[in-house]
Scaffold this active site. Structure first.
Site, PDB file in Angstrom:
ATOM      1  CB  CYS A  80      39.436  -7.477 -17.240  1.00 11.33           C
ATOM      2  SG  CYS A  80      39.788  -6.427 -18.642  1.00 11.33           S
ATOM      3  CB  CYS A 103      37.224  -7.214 -20.321  1.00 17.17           C
ATOM      4  SG  CYS A 103      38.993  -7.310 -20.224  1.00 17.17           S
ATOM      5  CG  ASP A 104      34.233  -8.413 -17.929  1.00 14.79           C
ATOM      6  OD1 ASP A 104      34.026  -8.705 -19.113  1.00 14.79           O
ATOM      7  OD2 ASP A 104      34.947  -9.103 -17.180  1.00 14.79           O
TER       8      ASP A 104
END
Ligand code: NAP
Length: 309
Positions: free
Chosen positions: A136, A139-140
């Site tokens: 992701c 997300c990261d």
């Protein structure tokens, strides 16, 4: 034993929320289990959605899901942020158990559990997950500022992840196992025009190297069979999805890949009173708008079923 509900919807995302909007407007008092971690589904991990009709300026995936959610609540759907962990779908009364130990009974069930990220299947990919290996970018990505990272895949997800990651990374190397992408033309053009993205064609990741975090990838050129190691601090895997149907094995007819089989153009499964929609069923189109459309169909199918019983 708990009261007998009309309809329990398992899974959120465009399919589940749309089914809830329609079922709530049909006065079925649906209960929707959103999932404890995965509420909102795959669109919670995307940035801008440019192709959902009705949003000429695009819409952020999480905002779209939040609006669908609010719309479902507005019409009276009851949303529960928990998982269904067990289902018994045979017979006239379906029994479902949630992650908090509650047991529900329902006359009809709509399955909308979507899909999960596919893994390459390497031992070290799993071991270094969260330590440089991610599924992701939204997300990261932030953790990879000014670093050189790899993205694997050749579909729209890989293009989207690679482009998004250039906001943070100094360089993104897109690794694809063939010599052409399957992504949409506009996404491919955007990717190839991005000066921070380098493409490695005909290349497979055969190992992820690093003790406590990723520091290199072992790559194989599948034309020459040449193996080489190249330094990377991150690996983003964007190679598609697998249906989240593990709870359904042995209960509902699935195809070889685990997608739920439905009757013709309907959302009816082989189990009376059980309907399925969204990415759990669809291995062809897999778009937010097609998932939402099939969620609508599932609610209408469930409504007709309940009216007839
Ligand atoms: P996808 O279209 O199935 O593409 C998966 C890619 O990963 C393919 O290029 C495939 O290679 C590669 N791949 C699969 N297994 C692999 C493995 N074990 N090792 C290495 N590579 C592997 O999946 P997706 O990109 O996640 O897209 C899924 C659906 O969502 C599509 O319908 C897509 O259009 C949609 N989507 C749309 C948007 C948008 O903005 N409209 C954004 C994201 C996703 P091959 O090409 O060789 O098979």
């Amino acid at each position: 034993m708990s009261e007998l509900h009309n309809l329990v919807i398992v899974g959120s995302g465009p399919a589940g929320y749309t089914a809830a909007i329609y079922a709530a407007r049909a006065q079925l008092s649906p209960i929707l289990y959103e999932g404890s971690v995965t509420a909102g589904g795959a669109l919670m991990n995307t940035t801008e959605v440019e192709n959902f009709p009705g949003f000429p300026d695009g819409v952020m995936g999480p905002d779209l899901m939040d609006d669908l959610r609010k719309q479902a609540i507005k019409f009276g759907a009851k949303l529960i942020t928990d998982d269904i962990v067990e289902m018994s779908l045979a017979g006239e009364i379906k029994t479902l158990k949630d992650g908090s130990g509650n047991t529900l009974q329902s006359k009809a069930v709509i399955l909308a559990t979507g899909s999960a990220y596919k893994e390459i299947g390497l031992e070290n990919e799993k071991r270094l997950s969260g330590k440089g290996v991610s599924w992701c970018a939204t997300c990261d990505g932030f953790f990879f500022r000014e670093q050189t990272i790899a993205v694997v895949g050749g579909g729209d997800s890989a293009m989207e992840e690679a482009n998004f990651l250039t906001r943070f990374a100094s360089k993104v190397v897109l690794i694809h196992r063939r010599d052409s992408f399957r992504a949409s033309k506009i996404m491919v053009e955007r990717t190839l025009a991005n000066p921070k993205i380098e493409v490695l064609w005909n290349t497979e990741v055969v190992d992820v190297l690093g003790d406590s975090k990723v520091n290199a990838l072992r790559l194989k050129n599948n034309l020459t069979n040449e193996i080489s190691d190249r330094d990377f601090t991150g690996l983003f895997v964007a190679i598609g999805h697998v249906p989240r149907s593990e709870l359904l094995v042995g209960q509902i007819e699935l195809n070889e890949e685990g997608y739920v089989l439905v009757e013709g153009r309907s959302t009816r499964t082989n189990q009376g009173g059980v309907f399925a929609c969204g990415d759990l069923v669809d291995f062809t189109y897999r778009q937010a708008i097609t998932a939402a459309g099939s969620g609508c169909s599932a609610a209408l199918d469930a409504e007709r079923f309940l009216a007839g019983h």
